[in-house]
Design a protein around this motif. Structure first.
Motif, PDB file in Angstrom:
ATOM      1  N   CYS A 174       0.881  -1.174   0.000  1.00 57.22           N
ATOM      2  CA  CYS A 174       0.000   0.000   0.000  1.00 57.22           C
ATOM      3  C   CYS A 174       0.915   1.219   0.000  1.00 57.22           C
ATOM      4  O   CYS A 174       1.673   1.426   0.941  1.00 57.22           O
ATOM      5  N   LYS A 175       0.833   2.025  -1.055  1.00 60.71           N
ATOM      6  CA  LYS A 175       1.766   3.148  -1.218  1.00 60.71           C
ATOM      7  C   LYS A 175       1.103   4.475  -0.887  1.00 60.71           C
ATOM      8  O   LYS A 175       0.000   4.754  -1.325  1.00 60.71           O
ATOM      9  N   GLU A 232      -2.894   5.856  -1.826  1.00 60.46           N
ATOM     10  CA  GLU A 232      -2.841   6.360  -3.208  1.00 60.46           C
ATOM     11  C   GLU A 232      -2.792   5.252  -4.241  1.00 60.46           C
ATOM     12  O   GLU A 232      -3.441   5.335  -5.280  1.00 60.46           O
ATOM     13  N   SER A 233      -2.011   4.202  -3.984  1.00 60.60           N
ATOM     14  CA  SER A 233      -1.931   3.119  -4.961  1.00 60.60           C
ATOM     15  C   SER A 233      -1.486   1.828  -4.280  1.00 60.60           C
ATOM     16  O   SER A 233      -1.000   1.839  -3.151  1.00 60.60           O
ATOM     17  N   PHE A 234      -1.679   0.736  -4.996  1.00 59.97           N
ATOM     18  CA  PHE A 234      -1.361  -0.589  -4.490  1.00 59.97           C
ATOM     19  C   PHE A 234      -0.511  -1.339  -5.508  1.00 59.97           C
ATOM     20  O   PHE A 234      -0.609  -1.113  -6.710  1.00 59.97           O
ATOM     21  N   PHE A 235       0.311  -2.247  -5.001  1.00 61.62           N
ATOM     22  CA  PHE A 235       1.025  -3.181  -5.852  1.00 61.62           C
ATOM     23  C   PHE A 235       0.877  -4.554  -5.215  1.00 61.62           C
ATOM     24  O   PHE A 235       1.131  -4.719  -4.017  1.00 61.62           O
ATOM     25  N   ASN A 258      -4.037  -6.641  -8.063  1.00 63.92           N
ATOM     26  CA  ASN A 258      -3.446  -5.326  -8.302  1.00 63.92           C
ATOM     27  C   ASN A 258      -4.459  -4.425  -9.015  1.00 63.92           C
ATOM     28  O   ASN A 258      -4.682  -3.278  -8.614  1.00 63.92           O
ATOM     29  N   LEU A 270      -7.594  -3.611  -6.642  1.00 61.27           N
ATOM     30  CA  LEU A 270      -7.264  -2.647  -5.589  1.00 61.27           C
ATOM     31  C   LEU A 270      -7.099  -1.241  -6.147  1.00 61.27           C
ATOM     32  O   LEU A 270      -7.604  -0.273  -5.569  1.00 61.27           O
ATOM     33  N   ASN A 271      -6.415  -1.111  -7.272  1.00 55.82           N
ATOM     34  CA  ASN A 271      -6.201   0.220  -7.829  1.00 55.82           C
ATOM     35  C   ASN A 271      -7.460   0.801  -8.464  1.00 55.82           C
ATOM     36  O   ASN A 271      -7.669   2.005  -8.437  1.00 55.82           O
ATOM     37  N   ASP A 272      -8.335  -0.046  -8.999  1.00 58.38           N
ATOM     38  CA  ASP A 272      -9.584   0.436  -9.598  1.00 58.38           C
ATOM     39  C   ASP A 272     -10.647   0.779  -8.564  1.00 58.38           C
ATOM     40  O   ASP A 272     -11.411   1.726  -8.754  1.00 58.38           O
ATOM     41  N   ALA A 321      -8.036   2.242  -4.228  1.00 56.20           N
ATOM     42  CA  ALA A 321      -7.098   3.368  -4.203  1.00 56.20           C
ATOM     43  C   ALA A 321      -7.860   4.694  -4.190  1.00 56.20           C
ATOM     44  O   ALA A 321      -8.873   4.855  -4.865  1.00 56.20           O
TER      45      ALA A 321
END
Length: 128
Positions: free
Chosen positions: A62-63, A79-82, A89, A92-94, A97
């Motif tokens: 989790c960034k 803000e974003s995930f990897f 991925n 989580l980002n769609d 985040a």
């Protein structure tokens, strides 16, 4: 080990355990947190999850987390995930985040104190 190190480690352990409880409450239908590591400088959280239906643990980074107070309730935003799984991925980002999630645990404020972070004050209901 000096008393200051013991106190600091105990505070870290308590904050991590509270964070795990909060995350587990939000993902109980999908799996459970096995471990997490918080990087206060980079504002990143590295989580190992056991997801229902998955044989092996899944790593999620989790960034750039931040905390926001809305009507006296502290929320977290990432803000974003990897993830090590491309499908996870993308999900989580769609869908996760940049959304605000309430830290609905009586001791949630200890996490923000441990992380020495600023809690931003916002108006509204916090649904992103």
């Amino acid at each position: 080990m000096g008393i200051i190190k013991v106190i600091k480690q105990t505070t870290c352990d308590v904050a991590d355990n509270i964070a795990i409880k909060i995350i587990n409450a939000h993902i109980k239908n999908y799996g459970t947190v096995q471990s997490l590591k918080i990087d206060r400088v980079l504002r990143e959280i590295d989580i190992s999850l056991t997801l229902h239906g998955e044989k092996d643990p899944v790593q999620v980074l989790c960034k750039k987390y931040s905390f926001h107070a809305i009507e006296e309730i502290i929320h977290v935003r990432v803000e974003s995930f990897f993830s090590c799984r491309p499908w996870l991925n993308a999900v989580l980002n769609d869908f996760v985040a940049l959304k605000l999630f309430p830290l609905d645990h009586p001791q949630a404020k200890i996490i923000t104190i441990y992380l020495s972070c600023t809690v931003l004050r916002e108006q509204g209901n916090g649904r992103g």
